[in-house]
Structure formats: C-alpha cells, structure tokens
Design a protein around this motif. Structure first.
Motif, PDB file in Angstrom:
ATOM      1  N   MET A  94      10.404  11.099  -8.644  1.00 35.48           N
ATOM      2  CA  MET A  94       9.765  10.032  -7.887  1.00 35.48           C
ATOM      3  C   MET A  94       8.457  10.621  -7.382  1.00 35.48           C
ATOM      4  SD  MET A  94      10.777   8.113  -4.380  1.00 35.48           S
ATOM      5  CE  MET A  94       9.373   7.544  -3.401  1.00 35.48           C
ATOM      6  N   PRO A  95       7.335  10.056  -7.825  1.00 34.55           N
ATOM      7  CA  PRO A  95       6.054  10.599  -7.359  1.00 34.55           C
ATOM      8  C   PRO A  95       5.792  10.165  -5.916  1.00 34.55           C
ATOM      9  CG  PRO A  95       5.684   8.671  -8.721  1.00 34.55           C
ATOM     10  CD  PRO A  95       7.161   8.947  -8.755  1.00 34.55           C
ATOM     11  N   PRO A  96       4.887  10.852  -5.237  1.00 36.83           N
ATOM     12  CA  PRO A  96       4.479  10.365  -3.920  1.00 36.83           C
ATOM     13  C   PRO A  96       3.975   8.926  -4.059  1.00 36.83           C
ATOM     14  CG  PRO A  96       3.555  12.533  -4.348  1.00 36.83           C
ATOM     15  CD  PRO A  96       4.173  12.066  -5.625  1.00 36.83           C
ATOM     16  N   VAL A  97       4.243   8.110  -3.060  1.00 36.89           N
ATOM     17  CA  VAL A  97       3.812   6.714  -3.106  1.00 36.89           C
ATOM     18  C   VAL A  97       2.313   6.666  -2.841  1.00 36.89           C
ATOM     19  CG1 VAL A  97       4.074   4.420  -2.099  1.00 36.89           C
ATOM     20  CG2 VAL A  97       6.076   5.907  -2.356  1.00 36.89           C
ATOM     21  N   ALA A  98       1.563   6.153  -3.806  1.00 39.52           N
ATOM     22  CA  ALA A  98       0.108   6.113  -3.680  1.00 39.52           C
ATOM     23  C   ALA A  98      -0.445   4.701  -3.821  1.00 39.52           C
ATOM     24  CB  ALA A  98      -0.525   7.020  -4.726  1.00 39.52           C
ATOM     25  N   SER A  99       0.414   3.742  -4.071  1.00 35.48           N
ATOM     26  CA  SER A  99      -0.064   2.383  -4.358  1.00 35.48           C
ATOM     27  C   SER A  99      -0.083   1.478  -3.132  1.00 35.48           C
ATOM     28  CB  SER A  99       0.823   1.754  -5.440  1.00 35.48           C
ATOM     29  OG  SER A  99       2.158   1.645  -4.953  1.00 35.48           O
ATOM     30  N   THR A 100       0.057   2.047  -1.953  1.00 35.58           N
ATOM     31  CA  THR A 100       0.104   1.232  -0.742  1.00 35.58           C
ATOM     32  C   THR A 100      -0.892   1.746   0.285  1.00 35.58           C
ATOM     33  OG1 THR A 100       1.712   2.610   0.378  1.00 35.58           O
ATOM     34  CG2 THR A 100       2.603   0.869  -1.017  1.00 35.58           C
ATOM     35  N   THR A 101      -1.136   0.924   1.267  1.00 36.65           N
ATOM     36  CA  THR A 101      -1.874   1.379   2.442  1.00 36.65           C
ATOM     37  C   THR A 101      -0.873   2.007   3.398  1.00 36.65           C
ATOM     38  OG1 THR A 101      -1.560  -0.678   3.674  1.00 36.65           O
ATOM     39  CG2 THR A 101      -3.491  -0.567   2.199  1.00 36.65           C
ATOM     40  N   VAL A 106       4.309   1.891   6.458  1.00 30.63           N
ATOM     41  CA  VAL A 106       5.017   1.773   7.738  1.00 30.63           C
ATOM     42  C   VAL A 106       5.941   0.550   7.700  1.00 30.63           C
ATOM     43  CG1 VAL A 106       4.715   1.260  10.199  1.00 30.63           C
ATOM     44  CG2 VAL A 106       3.344   3.062   9.105  1.00 30.63           C
ATOM     45  N   GLU A 107       5.435  -0.577   7.217  1.00 32.67           N
ATOM     46  CA  GLU A 107       6.262  -1.786   7.151  1.00 32.67           C
ATOM     47  C   GLU A 107       7.446  -1.600   6.214  1.00 32.67           C
ATOM     48  OE1 GLU A 107       4.485  -5.702   6.897  1.00 32.67           O
ATOM     49  OE2 GLU A 107       2.544  -4.818   7.423  1.00 32.67           O
ATOM     50  N   ILE A 108       7.202  -1.051   5.034  1.00 37.68           N
ATOM     51  CA  ILE A 108       8.292  -0.814   4.075  1.00 37.68           C
ATOM     52  C   ILE A 108       9.289   0.179   4.668  1.00 37.68           C
ATOM     53  CG2 ILE A 108       8.885   0.169   1.830  1.00 37.68           C
ATOM     54  CD1 ILE A 108       6.070  -0.862   0.867  1.00 37.68           C
ATOM     55  N   GLY A 109       8.781   1.250   5.255  1.00 37.57           N
ATOM     56  CA  GLY A 109       9.665   2.255   5.854  1.00 37.57           C
ATOM     57  C   GLY A 109      10.549   1.678   6.928  1.00 37.57           C
ATOM     58  N   ASN A 110       9.983   0.853   7.778  1.00 34.53           N
ATOM     59  CA  ASN A 110      10.786   0.230   8.833  1.00 34.53           C
ATOM     60  C   ASN A 110      11.823  -0.726   8.252  1.00 34.53           C
ATOM     61  OD1 ASN A 110       9.785   1.565  11.088  1.00 34.53           O
ATOM     62  ND2 ASN A 110       8.011   0.221  11.188  1.00 34.53           N
TER      63      ASN A 110
END
Length: 149
Positions: A94-101, A106-110
C-alpha cells in the motif's frame, strides 16, 4: 436587446451553477473515491489485496494509538505480512496516500476511526504533521498492530 443579453448571461450562470459538481463529498464518499478501490466499499476489504478496515475490535485494541497508527499507514504506506481474520496479506504494497488533500485525509481518517472502528479516536492535522516528521517504518507500524485478528 441589452435586456435580453443580461437575461441570457444570468441564465448561463444559473445553468452552470446547477451543472457544475459541488465538491462537498462526505467522508464516506471521500473513502469511496480514494480508498475503496483496494479496501472495497464500506471498508470490507478485498481478500488477498487489502485487509478490511471495518473491524472495531482492531481499532479499539489500538486504543489511544489508533490515530497515530492510521496516520502512519496513510503517510508511510504499508507492506509486509499481515494476517487478518484468517486471510494472509503478503507481498502487496500500500503506497503512501498521495491523492488527497490533508483536509480529506483528516475526514477519511475520522470516518475510519469513528464509523468503521467505532472509537472516539480522531485524526488531526497536527497528527498528520507529526507523523510526516517521524516517518514511521512499515516494521514500526506492524509492531503497533494488536493481535486481535
């Protein structure tokens, strides 16, 4: 004629506002856009590809370190042998997530922590910044994982 031009311009602006997509995705929609290709809709996982994220016992067993762990995975990525619910995940990265702001992360993580994980844990910008500074290794992240799967 001038009145008609003004009305036509106003109609064009109104139509454009109705047709243009509004970027007001919910955290679940953001997950679908950025994470579901691997982790599947609702975080149910894809056997052999990406483990399910809708495992409250896992997130709850992480306790106060759940936001730190999740930030580490999205910042550093993840690879290595994972045994999750009698399914082996090995060899895929799983690569580091780079396609988001950061705001989307923060929203996805929460959403993952609170909805899928049923925890009170919270992802914050400060947590993302601290994790980027520390850059945990994949081995560090695997060592954080509780043995509840």
């Amino acid at each position: 004629m001038r009145h008609l031009t003004t009305l036509t311009g106003a109609a064009a602006i109104t139509t454009a506002l109705l047709v243009l997509p509004v970027s007001a995705e919910t955290p679940e929609e953001l997950f679908e856009i950025h994470c579901a290709a691997c982790h599947n809709t609702g975080g149910i996982g894809n056997p052999g590809l990406a483990p399910p994220l809708n495992r409250p016992a896992f997130w709850q067993a992480l306790g106060d370190t759940a936001p730190e762990y999740l930030a580490g995975v999205v910042v550093s990525g993840m690879t290595g042998k994972l045994d999750v619910q009698d399914q082996m995940y090995i060899g895929l990265i799983m690569p580091p997530v780079a396609s988001t702001t950061d705001e989307e992360l923060v929203e996805i993580g929460n959403w993952v922590l609170q909805t899928l994980g049923e925890t009170d844990g919270a992802m914050t910008q400060a947590r993302l910044d601290a994790t980027r500074e520390a850059r945990p290794s994949h081995a560090d992240l695997r060592a954080m994982r509780p043995s509840v799967d």
